[in-house]
Motif scaffolding. Structure first.
Motif, PDB file in Angstrom:
ATOM      1  N   THR A  47      85.528  -4.307  25.534  1.00  0.00           N
ATOM      2  CA  THR A  47      84.863  -4.393  26.594  1.00  0.00           C
ATOM      3  C   THR A  47      83.568  -3.605  26.595  1.00  0.00           C
ATOM      4  N   GLY A  65      94.909  -3.572  32.817  1.00  0.00           N
ATOM      5  CA  GLY A  65      93.279  -3.145  32.756  1.00  0.00           C
ATOM      6  C   GLY A  65      92.802  -4.008  31.444  1.00  0.00           C
ATOM      7  N   SER A  66      91.620  -3.499  31.178  1.00  0.00           N
ATOM      8  CA  SER A  66      90.609  -4.036  30.062  1.00  0.00           C
ATOM      9  C   SER A  66      90.633  -3.166  28.648  1.00  0.00           C
ATOM     10  N   THR A  67      89.860  -3.308  27.911  1.00  0.00           N
ATOM     11  CA  THR A  67      89.960  -2.944  26.471  1.00  0.00           C
ATOM     12  C   THR A  67      88.865  -2.230  26.188  1.00  0.00           C
ATOM     13  N   ALA A  80      91.706   0.541  30.194  1.00  0.00           N
ATOM     14  CA  ALA A  80      90.595   0.980  30.763  1.00  0.00           C
ATOM     15  C   ALA A  80      90.357   2.234  30.771  1.00  0.00           C
ATOM     16  N   SER A 104      96.197  -2.953  27.184  1.00  0.00           N
ATOM     17  CA  SER A 104      95.549  -3.823  28.159  1.00  0.00           C
ATOM     18  C   SER A 104      96.278  -4.799  28.518  1.00  0.00           C
ATOM     19  N   SER A 105      95.696  -5.584  29.873  1.00  0.00           N
ATOM     20  CA  SER A 105      96.474  -6.510  30.310  1.00  0.00           C
ATOM     21  C   SER A 105      97.150  -7.795  29.500  1.00  0.00           C
ATOM     22  N   SER A 106      96.021  -8.284  28.572  1.00  0.00           N
ATOM     23  CA  SER A 106      96.423  -9.218  27.616  1.00  0.00           C
ATOM     24  C   SER A 106      97.806  -8.927  26.584  1.00  0.00           C
TER      25      SER A 106
END
Length: 544
Positions: A144, A107-109, A66, A26-28
């Protein structure tokens, strides 16, 4: 580091493993740690885990954000990577490593889809054998999607696998804080009570491992196998599959045994054996053109076979294939079953051998079918099984004892003998101006082939060879040759009667014949004009 080597892992946890590595992209994960991103460190950790695996293990890799991403493979057999665990052989590990290198953070997780895919890999690869099953789940964020959905997925999918899957979770960043710690601990314990999903039945609990310093990720993740150590196991020596030695010894295998004190693993003791030393008696089997030998391990993989590259010629980790892909006789299955069970036996079968007509890629091959007897027996301790395939009509014809003329032998190592005035350059090699023939011995000419290959030849050793071969009264001790080699040296000298001397070559076709030579099946090679050959050269291994 030795803790990450397959031989260490196999000795510590002898059961083969089905393992799925799940990596958050993910983006983090773009966050910087020193000169690298957290994702860079996570990729290194994942590849280190793959490096601990042996070909007996099976593996899959999943990245998620995601969406879930899985390797699609490089050929029509893409299911080997996309919906089944792949054998952890060097070629598959190399492909997965390249896939890991290509991952990018975005993206997200979403946890659930990644877990669904991980359990799918494990379920599709069930084969009834006893194996450790584990999911390594690395993330730096809280899910998420619904935590209840995450825990339901784990519970339902693991029940389908008789609750035999262990989950080890690794949390860093936000996943190492309270909320992340709670969900990752619940996943490892497979207890979703916090989220309304109480445990059902007995599960194999894993562990949540918190990573405060990303530099520690590789070390902590690669030691996952420590959770599988069982002090109650009766340990026996484990033999690794052959691999290429990093220090230049060629193809080797490692025999290892864990050191257990008071029920705790303290280390592993290992012993390296070169495959040439281990297999030399089989490698140099001489029972006619058709007879041969092969060796398999306890999982049926071919360790040595005439259709595989010789350990002398391997310069990269070998590709391991099942012996049934090579031995395809109608009744060979009975032999295979017995060998993999560690039994001994004999059986008459129709055997098939394939030979090159010359250069494999250019001139094709020829297949010969013959009646043979298969003799097989386990090789104790190391877990291999040896099979001799001997043609029924083989007859060995020995030469009568011959007497040396006193000048039958000149060794090919012209750099170690005093014939400087007779040397010339011929086809870019050192040769003898006089047209005298020289003799080169292949490793199979010696009673200890590996010693010959490992020992540097000196002028003193060459003098010993020469005195022994030209000895007329039997006074000089044998420097290590097989009993029939001296007779072959004397016999092949007679060929010079039919080879025109090099300095008398006349016009016509003679000008187009650079060398004349004769080779014997037991490793004597004589050529005119004399010259040097590579130490590994063996006439019986050449296409001609």
């Amino acid at each position: 580091m030795y803790l990450y080597r397959p031989w260490y892992v196999v000795a510590s946890t002898p059961l083969p493993k089905n393992i799925v590595v799940v990596l958050d992209t993910s983006s983090s994960m773009k966050a910087k740690h020193g000169n690298e991103t957290v994702l860079d460190l996570a990729k290194l950790a994942a590849k280190t885990v793959l490096g601990t695996l042996s070909p007996s293990d099976k593996v899959a890799f999943i990245s998620f954000a995601a969406e879930v991403e899985i390797p699609l493979g490089k050929s029509y057999a893409s299911h080997c990577f996309s919906d089944h665990l792949a054998d952890a052989v060097p070629s598959n590990i190399a492909y997965l490593n390249s896939h890991i290198d290509e991952r990018e953070a975005y993206g997200s997780t979403f946890y659930t889809d990644a877990l669904e895919k991980a359990f799918m890999f494990l379920k599709n690869s069930e084969n009834g054998g006893t194996r450790d099953k584990v999911i390594l789940f690395l993330t730096d964020g809280i899910p998420t999607d619904s935590k209840q959905m995450v825990m339901n997925t784990i519970q339902q999918r693991n029940e389908e696998l008789n609750n035999g899957v262990m989950i080890i979770t690794y949390g860093l960043g936000a996943a190492a804080q309270k909320e992340g710690r709670e969900i990752l601990t619940s996943m490892a314990n497979q207890d979703g009570t916090l989220y309304g999903v109480p445990p059902r039945g007995q599960v194999r609990k894993g562990q949540y491992i918190e990573i405060q310093n990303p530099d520690e990720l590789r070390t902590k993740m690669a030691l996952y196998y420590a959770l599988f150590f069982d002090s109650r196991t009766k340990h026996s020596p484990k033999v690794s599959v052959p691999y290429l030695d990093a220090w230049g010894l060629g193809l080797i295998t490692t025999v290892s045994l864990p050191i257990v004190i008071n029920g705790q693993l303290k280390g592993v003791v290992g012993l390296d054996l070169t495959m040439i030393d281990l297999l030399e008696d089989v490698l140099y089997l001489q029972k006619g053109e058709l007879s041969y030998a092969f060796i398999i391990d306890d999982r049926g993989r071919a360790v040595l076979h005439p259709l595989l590259p010789s350990p002398l010629d391997v310069f990269e980790d070998p590709i391991l294939i099942n012996i049934t892909d090579i031995e395809r006789g109608a009744d060979f299955e009975q032999v295979y079953t017995s060998m993999t069970k560690g039994s001994a036996g004999t059986k008459d079968l129709t055997a098939v051998r394939t030979f090159s007509k010359g250069e494999w890629s250019l001139e094709g091959r020829v297949t010969k079918t013959f009646s043979a007897t298969y003799y097989w027996k386990p090789i104790e301790v190391i877990g291999y099984s040896l099979c001799l395939v001997l043609t029924k009509d083989f007859k060995q014809i020995d030469l009568a004892s011959l007497v040396s003329s006193g000048d039958d032998f000149l060794y090919h190592r012209l750099d170690l003998i005093e014939r400087n005035s007779d040397l010339c350059r011929y086809y870019n090699t050192s040769s003898l101006r006089s047209g005298r023939s020289t003799v080169k011995f292949a490793a199979e000419a010696f009673t200890d082939p590996s010693r010959y290959l490992d020992t540097e030849e000196t002028a003193g050793r060459v003098r010993h060879y020469t005195k022994f071969m030209n000895d007329r009264i039997g006074f000089v001790p044998n420097p290590g040759f097989k009993s029939d080699i001296r007779n072959n040296v004397i016999a092949t000298r007679q060929a010079e009667k039919y080879w025109p001397s090099f300095h008398r070559l006349d016009s016509g076709i003679q000008h187009w014949i650079p060398w004349r030579y004769i080779g014997t099946y037991n490793g004597v090679f004589r050529r005119i004009p004399g010259g040097m050959n590579h130490k590994l050269y063996s006439p019986s291994m050449r296409p001609w």
